[in-house]
Design an enzyme around this catalytic site. Sequence first.
Site, short mmCIF file in Angstrom:
data_model
loop_
_atom_site.label_atom_id
_atom_site.label_comp_id
_atom_site.label_asym_id
_atom_site.label_seq_id
_atom_site.Cartn_x
_atom_site.Cartn_y
_atom_site.Cartn_z
N LYS A 1 0.86 -1.18 0.00
CA LYS A 1 0.00 0.00 0.00
C LYS A 1 0.89 1.22 0.00
O LYS A 1 1.83 1.32 0.80
CB LYS A 1 -0.87 -0.01 1.28
CG LYS A 1 -1.82 1.18 1.37
CD LYS A 1 -3.08 0.93 0.60
CE LYS A 1 -3.87 2.20 0.31
NZ LYS A 1 -3.42 2.90 -0.93
N GLN B 1 7.34 3.85 3.88
CA GLN B 1 5.92 3.45 3.89
C GLN B 1 5.70 2.17 4.70
O GLN B 1 4.66 2.02 5.34
CB GLN B 1 5.44 3.25 2.45
CG GLN B 1 3.92 3.29 2.29
CD GLN B 1 3.37 4.71 2.20
OE1 GLN B 1 3.94 5.55 1.53
NE2 GLN B 1 2.26 4.98 2.87
N LYS C 1 5.52 3.32 8.29
CA LYS C 1 4.36 4.20 8.46
C LYS C 1 3.08 3.37 8.52
O LYS C 1 2.25 3.54 9.41
CB LYS C 1 4.29 5.17 7.27
CG LYS C 1 3.16 6.18 7.34
CD LYS C 1 2.90 6.84 5.99
CE LYS C 1 4.12 7.51 5.43
NZ LYS C 1 3.79 8.43 4.30
N LYS D 1 5.35 1.74 -3.14
CA LYS D 1 5.30 3.11 -3.68
C LYS D 1 5.56 3.03 -5.17
O LYS D 1 6.21 2.10 -5.64
CB LYS D 1 6.38 3.98 -3.03
CG LYS D 1 6.14 5.47 -3.18
CD LYS D 1 5.22 6.00 -2.11
CE LYS D 1 4.79 7.42 -2.37
NZ LYS D 1 4.07 7.98 -1.21
N GLY E 1 -2.74 8.33 -4.20
CA GLY E 1 -2.10 9.56 -4.68
C GLY E 1 -0.85 9.92 -3.91
O GLY E 1 -0.53 9.34 -2.88
N ASP E 2 -0.12 10.86 -4.44
CA ASP E 2 1.04 11.49 -3.79
C ASP E 2 1.26 12.78 -4.61
O ASP E 2 0.32 13.25 -5.27
CB ASP E 2 2.26 10.55 -3.82
CG ASP E 2 3.37 11.01 -2.87
OD1 ASP E 2 3.27 10.76 -1.67
OD2 ASP E 2 4.34 11.65 -3.34
N THR F 1 -4.62 13.43 5.38
CA THR F 1 -3.20 13.58 5.73
C THR F 1 -2.98 14.88 6.52
O THR F 1 -2.34 14.89 7.57
CB THR F 1 -2.31 13.56 4.47
OG1 THR F 1 -2.69 12.46 3.66
CG2 THR F 1 -0.85 13.44 4.83
N ASN G 1 -2.28 19.15 -1.55
CA ASN G 1 -3.28 18.45 -0.76
C ASN G 1 -2.96 18.46 0.74
O ASN G 1 -3.80 18.83 1.57
CB ASN G 1 -3.40 17.00 -1.27
CG ASN G 1 -4.32 16.17 -0.40
OD1 ASN G 1 -3.86 15.47 0.50
ND2 ASN G 1 -5.61 16.26 -0.63
P1 NDP Z 1 0.60 17.86 -4.11
O1 NDP Z 1 1.05 17.51 -5.47
O2 NDP Z 1 -0.84 18.06 -3.84
O3 NDP Z 1 1.35 19.18 -3.60
C1 NDP Z 1 2.73 19.27 -3.56
C2 NDP Z 1 3.12 20.63 -3.08
O4 NDP Z 1 4.52 20.67 -2.80
C3 NDP Z 1 2.87 21.71 -4.14
O5 NDP Z 1 2.58 22.92 -3.51
C4 NDP Z 1 4.23 21.76 -4.85
O6 NDP Z 1 4.49 22.98 -5.51
C5 NDP Z 1 5.16 21.60 -3.67
N1 NDP Z 1 6.44 21.08 -4.11
C6 NDP Z 1 6.68 19.91 -4.74
N2 NDP Z 1 7.99 19.80 -5.00
C7 NDP Z 1 8.57 20.92 -4.54
C8 NDP Z 1 9.89 21.41 -4.52
N3 NDP Z 1 10.90 20.70 -5.05
N4 NDP Z 1 10.13 22.62 -3.95
C9 NDP Z 1 9.13 23.33 -3.43
N5 NDP Z 1 7.84 22.93 -3.43
C10 NDP Z 1 7.58 21.74 -3.97
O7 NDP Z 1 1.20 16.71 -3.16
P2 NDP Z 1 0.76 16.31 -1.69
O8 NDP Z 1 0.29 17.48 -0.92
O9 NDP Z 1 -0.11 15.13 -1.81
O10 NDP Z 1 2.15 15.79 -1.09
C11 NDP Z 1 3.04 16.64 -0.38
C12 NDP Z 1 3.97 15.79 0.46
O11 NDP Z 1 3.21 15.02 1.39
C13 NDP Z 1 4.82 14.80 -0.31
O12 NDP Z 1 6.08 14.67 0.33
C14 NDP Z 1 4.04 13.51 -0.18
O13 NDP Z 1 4.88 12.38 -0.32
C15 NDP Z 1 3.54 13.65 1.25
N6 NDP Z 1 2.38 12.85 1.61
C16 NDP Z 1 1.23 12.91 0.90
C17 NDP Z 1 0.12 12.18 1.30
C18 NDP Z 1 -1.19 12.28 0.60
O14 NDP Z 1 -2.15 11.66 1.08
N7 NDP Z 1 -1.32 13.03 -0.47
C19 NDP Z 1 0.19 11.28 2.45
C20 NDP Z 1 1.43 11.33 3.17
C21 NDP Z 1 2.48 12.09 2.74
P3 NDP Z 1 4.35 23.03 -7.12
O15 NDP Z 1 2.88 22.93 -7.38
O16 NDP Z 1 4.94 24.33 -7.49
O17 NDP Z 1 5.12 21.87 -7.66
O1 2IT Z 2 3.03 8.91 1.51
C1 2IT Z 2 1.87 8.47 1.72
O2 2IT Z 2 1.58 7.89 2.77
C2 2IT Z 2 0.87 8.66 0.68
N1 2IT Z 2 1.15 9.28 -0.34
C3 2IT Z 2 -0.51 8.08 0.85
C4 2IT Z 2 -0.51 6.62 0.50
C5 2IT Z 2 -1.86 5.95 0.47
O3 2IT Z 2 -1.87 4.77 0.10
O4 2IT Z 2 -2.88 6.55 0.81
#
Ligand code: NDP
Ligand code: 2IT
Length: 444
Positions: free
Chosen positions: A89, A110, A113, A125, A164-165, A208, A239
């Site tokens: 997952k 992961q 986690k 992943k 997603g991620d 998240t 997100n």
């Molecule tokens: P999104 O794609 O929704 O958003 C990513 C954000 O981070 C955007 O604002 C993006 O800016 C910014 N970003 C990405 N790369 C860079 C960079 N190199 N420098 C500066 N800003 C950057 O992703 P999520 O919100 O889903 O994910 C964010 C983090 O959270 C990641 O590390 C992900 O692995 C982690 N995560 C996500 C989960 C989920 O459920 N979605 C769960 C657990 C962890 P821009 O649009 O300009 O690229």
């Molecule tokens: O980093 C993470 O935990 C995620 N991007 C969410 C993974 C998931 O299966 O919901």
Amino acid sequence: MKYVEKVLKNLKKQNPREAEFHQAATEILTSLSPVIEKHPEYEAAALLERFVEPERVVMFRVPWVDDKGKVHVNKGYRVQFNSAIGPYKGGLRFHPSVNLSIIKFLGLEQILKNSLTGLPIGGGKGGSDFDPKGKSDREIMAFCQSFMTELYRHIGADTDVPAGDIGVGAREIGYLFGQYKRIRNEHVGVLTGRGISYGGSLARKEATGYGLIYITEQALKARGDSLKNKTVIISGSGNVAIYACEKAQSLGAKVVAMYDSKGYVYDPDGIKLDIVKQIKEVEGARIKEYAARVSGAEFNPDCRKIWTIPCDIAMPCATQNEIDEQSAEILVKNGVKYVAEGANMPSTLEAINVFISNGVVFLPAKAANAGGVATSALEMAQSSGRMFWSFEEVDAKLKTIMTDIYNNIDKAAKEYGFEGNYVMGANIAGFIKVAEAMMAQGIV
Ligand code: NDP
Ligand code: 2IT
């Protein structure tokens, strides 16, 4: 040489040029020393060697055609890291920086986690170096369909359940799911983060970010404090960042800065989240726009400078290694008390040392952002049970899970003599369950 050191040295030798994977493995394996010392049988069973080696790595070609008729080829990945406690997952990341090292570090994190959530999910992943920015909906669909045309044969509701991620949100999950269903002729919970009309879970979108705030609230509460009137910096504006901001504000915190990859905005009066949502979720525009629309707000194109703004709580919610040693030192100098990681591995190893050695309460990603995948597991439960829970039900379960995670990592840290060190606590608490399951299942 100690067992963990041997395994780490070998890992670096066998996986050269995988800096992010080395970084995650170093943090994890170093923390596990006290557990390993108590269990000599682990070395005899080569448990750590197996733990750091993915069960399976799938790499594939993703050809697709753009709106002008030009053919493109991207790289696709799925790392099925560990299935000891449940089906693989973990999310899919679409970002031009994606490579095998990044997917492997995310997959390794992961495993622990997912174990911390207390739910039966293994670690995996995947993703692609495809850049969704600036692409039309049709191009995104073409890419997602091509990606799934290979991926479908490796995943399944009881085998491997992606989500997603970065760069993969509701739209991408929809296109991926549509193609899976078309090929397999099965409407099952093979992806999470699905739309509510086709099997998704309420509160997954928020999970998240909300979970990050729930665990931070617990850490504050344990110290007789709360989020009320705390100054918070949240990096990112995707997100995780948006829903962390929403929940933090609802509990009385003042979020003063956010960023995207082109720079940060600082609003000393507190970020107006409806404007951020309009810019990021509706228009898909740049956060810079915020400063143009809100008087008193400032824009700075240098993302790293966001950490020079004084705050009580820092929440990196964008990407790996966004806080380095220097930024950590500035945060500490400016009085930061809590750091809670919404992104995966957003602090470098040096930055983590700065926080912990200065008594900052540091909540590492694998604990702090586990609410997303935990709610994905709740989505899986609803899918297989053919049920649909209310927002309040899912949110209440999420809150309980985050509280339990806090208590478990706190307890593990104390038990092993590292009170308050949640890097140790999270790695140890997550690992114990996986190690037990692996030992019980023999040499596989
Ligand atoms: P999104 O794609 O929704 O958003 C990513 C954000 O981070 C955007 O604002 C993006 O800016 C910014 N970003 C990405 N790369 C860079 C960079 N190199 N420098 C500066 N800003 C950057 O992703 P999520 O919100 O889903 O994910 C964010 C983090 O959270 C990641 O590390 C992900 O692995 C982690 N995560 C996500 C989960 C989920 O459920 N979605 C769960 C657990 C962890 P821009 O649009 O300009 O690229
Ligand atoms: O980093 C993470 O935990 C995620 N991007 C969410 C993974 C998931 O299966 O919901």
